[in-house]
Design a protein around this motif. Structure first.
Motif, PDB file in Angstrom:
ATOM      1  N   GLY A   1     -17.036   2.717   9.433  1.00 60.08           N
ATOM      2  CA  GLY A   1     -16.188   3.458   8.765  1.00 60.08           C
ATOM      3  C   GLY A   1     -14.879   2.863   8.571  1.00 60.08           C
ATOM      4  N   PRO A   2     -13.844   3.490   7.692  1.00 61.52           N
ATOM      5  CA  PRO A   2     -12.533   2.862   7.421  1.00 61.52           C
ATOM      6  C   PRO A   2     -11.729   2.838   8.540  1.00 61.52           C
ATOM      7  CG  PRO A   2     -12.744   4.940   6.417  1.00 61.52           C
ATOM      8  CD  PRO A   2     -14.339   4.647   6.871  1.00 61.52           C
TER       9      PRO A   2
ATOM     10  N   ARG B   1      -7.873  -1.630   1.143  1.00 56.93           N
ATOM     11  CA  ARG B   1      -9.339  -1.754   1.334  1.00 56.93           C
ATOM     12  C   ARG B   1     -10.030  -1.794  -0.072  1.00 56.93           C
ATOM     13  NH1 ARG B   1      -9.398   2.829   3.629  1.00 56.93           N
ATOM     14  NH2 ARG B   1      -8.649   1.978   6.053  1.00 56.93           N
TER      15      ARG B   1
ATOM     16  N   ASP C   1     -14.116  -5.602   5.661  1.00 56.76           N
ATOM     17  CA  ASP C   1     -14.256  -4.875   4.588  1.00 56.76           C
ATOM     18  C   ASP C   1     -13.680  -3.276   4.754  1.00 56.76           C
ATOM     19  OD1 ASP C   1     -14.918  -7.170   3.011  1.00 56.76           O
ATOM     20  OD2 ASP C   1     -17.084  -6.732   3.202  1.00 56.76           O
ATOM     21  N   GLU C   2     -13.495  -2.921   6.056  1.00 56.21           N
ATOM     22  CA  GLU C   2     -13.390  -1.658   6.294  1.00 56.21           C
ATOM     23  C   GLU C   2     -12.006  -1.316   7.122  1.00 56.21           C
ATOM     24  OE1 GLU C   2     -17.702   0.444   6.751  1.00 56.21           O
ATOM     25  OE2 GLU C   2     -16.834  -0.316   8.427  1.00 56.21           O
TER      26      GLU C   2
ATOM     27  N   ASP D   1      -5.335   2.413   1.632  1.00 56.56           N
ATOM     28  CA  ASP D   1      -6.644   2.698   0.625  1.00 56.56           C
ATOM     29  C   ASP D   1      -6.605   1.628  -0.381  1.00 56.56           C
ATOM     30  OD1 ASP D   1      -7.250   4.875   2.244  1.00 56.56           O
ATOM     31  OD2 ASP D   1      -6.381   6.339   1.005  1.00 56.56           O
TER      32      ASP D   1
ATOM     33  N   ARG E   1     -14.958  -4.465  14.053  1.00 58.67           N
ATOM     34  CA  ARG E   1     -15.032  -3.767  12.991  1.00 58.67           C
ATOM     35  C   ARG E   1     -15.255  -4.799  11.918  1.00 58.67           C
ATOM     36  NH1 ARG E   1     -12.849   1.283  13.550  1.00 58.67           N
ATOM     37  NH2 ARG E   1     -11.788   1.756  15.424  1.00 58.67           N
ATOM     38  N   SER E   2     -15.480  -4.215  10.891  1.00 55.53           N
ATOM     39  CA  SER E   2     -15.687  -5.088   9.606  1.00 55.53           C
ATOM     40  C   SER E   2     -14.508  -5.284   8.814  1.00 55.53           C
ATOM     41  CB  SER E   2     -16.865  -4.518   8.595  1.00 55.53           C
ATOM     42  OG  SER E   2     -16.746  -5.175   7.325  1.00 55.53           O
TER      43      SER E   2
END
Length: 292
Positions: free
Chosen positions: A35-36, A230, A73-74, A227, A70-71
């Motif tokens: 998740g973000p 991301r 991308d997120e 946001d 964490r990724s």
């Protein structure tokens, strides 16, 4: 020109962290977050790791309880306006590419409570099991409204050591030994969204290599949107065909390799010429014997 006292204060703010600040070990059972996430304070490292048989680049979030991976991308690394500093009136910092007094956002080499502390590590237990000497981190491109510079400051009066500079040609290689934990100064020339393309190639103990690519996402300044960072897509970089070789690991400088290559071509041409002339001489001798 900054006074000696001013230089000491500035360098102290950017100085190498104490050994205790860099001493750490990572547990093999640390979780993978989904998740973000917005990372704007606390200790954060970029790091290669082997997970579920795959080699990848991830972000180690030490601020979470317990720490997690964490990724990229997120996870968005947010650089708040509390990180704003002015470039000092000192020629030692001319590489930042802006006049003295210019406001820039700095993620410092030493930890501050109100600013995210960003570094990198090669301490993933899966990596340590399979890695040889270490890894090469290749900066493949930077997309953003301003310049990005990453540098080390050694001691209170040591000269800055530039590691990455978005004004230079890509890729830019940085060698990192295995089981290393390092922090540096990250300087962003203007507020906004930055995307940083990164390749990491690990030398493996079995003689092979493993390469993974990722994009780090930054929202610089209070007005920048995590946001948006991301959701953004980098367009200034493509995967490297082959990782660059750090200068310290190059067997010969590029100009010497060019000279050796040219010398080889000349030698081949000379040998061909000698062979052709020798064949012509033999044919003439044979004709003369036949006539006799």
């Amino acid at each position: 020109m900054l006074s000696l006292a001013g230089r000491v204060m500035l360098a102290a703010a950017l100085a190498v962290p104490s050994p205790d600040g860099l001493s750490q070990s990572l547990a093999p059972d640390q979780g993978q977050a989904a998740g973000p996430a917005v990372l704007e304070t606390g200790h954060v490292d970029v790091g290669p790791r082997f997970r579920d048989g795959a080699f990848r680049v991830q972000i180690h979030d030490d601020e979470a309880t317990p720490p997690v991976w964490r990724s990229p991308d997120e996870a968005v690394i947010r650089v708040r306006d509390t990180a704003a500093q002015e470039i000092p009136d000192d020629p030692a910092y001319a590489f930042l590419g802006a006049p003295a007094g210019t406001s820039v956002h700095v993620l410092p080499q030493t930890q501050r409570e109100d600013v995210v502390w960003l570094g990198w590590n090669t301490q993933d237990p899966g990596l340590l099991e399979r890695a040889g000497r270490g890894v090469t981190m290749n900066l493949r491109g930077v997309q953003g409204p301003g310049k990005l510079t990453v540098f080390l400051q050694s001691g209170t009066l040591g000269a800055p050591q530039v590691l990455w500079n978005s004004d230079d040609a890509y890729p830019q290689a940085l060698w990192v030994d295995r089981n290393t934990h390092t922090h540096a100064n990250w300087v962003f020339g203007a507020p906004g969204v930055y995307l940083v393309a990164l390749d990491v190639t690990a030398e493996l103990a079995d003689g092979g290599t493993a390469t993974a690519s990722t994009t780090l996402r930054f929202a610089v300044g209070d007005a920048a949107s995590p946001d948006e960072a991301r959701a953004a897509t980098i367009t200034v970089a493509s995967p490297s065909a082959a990782p660059a070789v750090p200068a310290a690991d190059r067997g010969f400088p590029g100009w010497l390799l060019g000279v050796l290559g040219l010398a080889g071509l000349l030698l081949v041409a000379l040998l061909v010429s000698v062979a052709v002339r020798g064949a012509a001489v033999r044919r003439r001798a044979e004709r003369e014997r036949a006539s006799a």
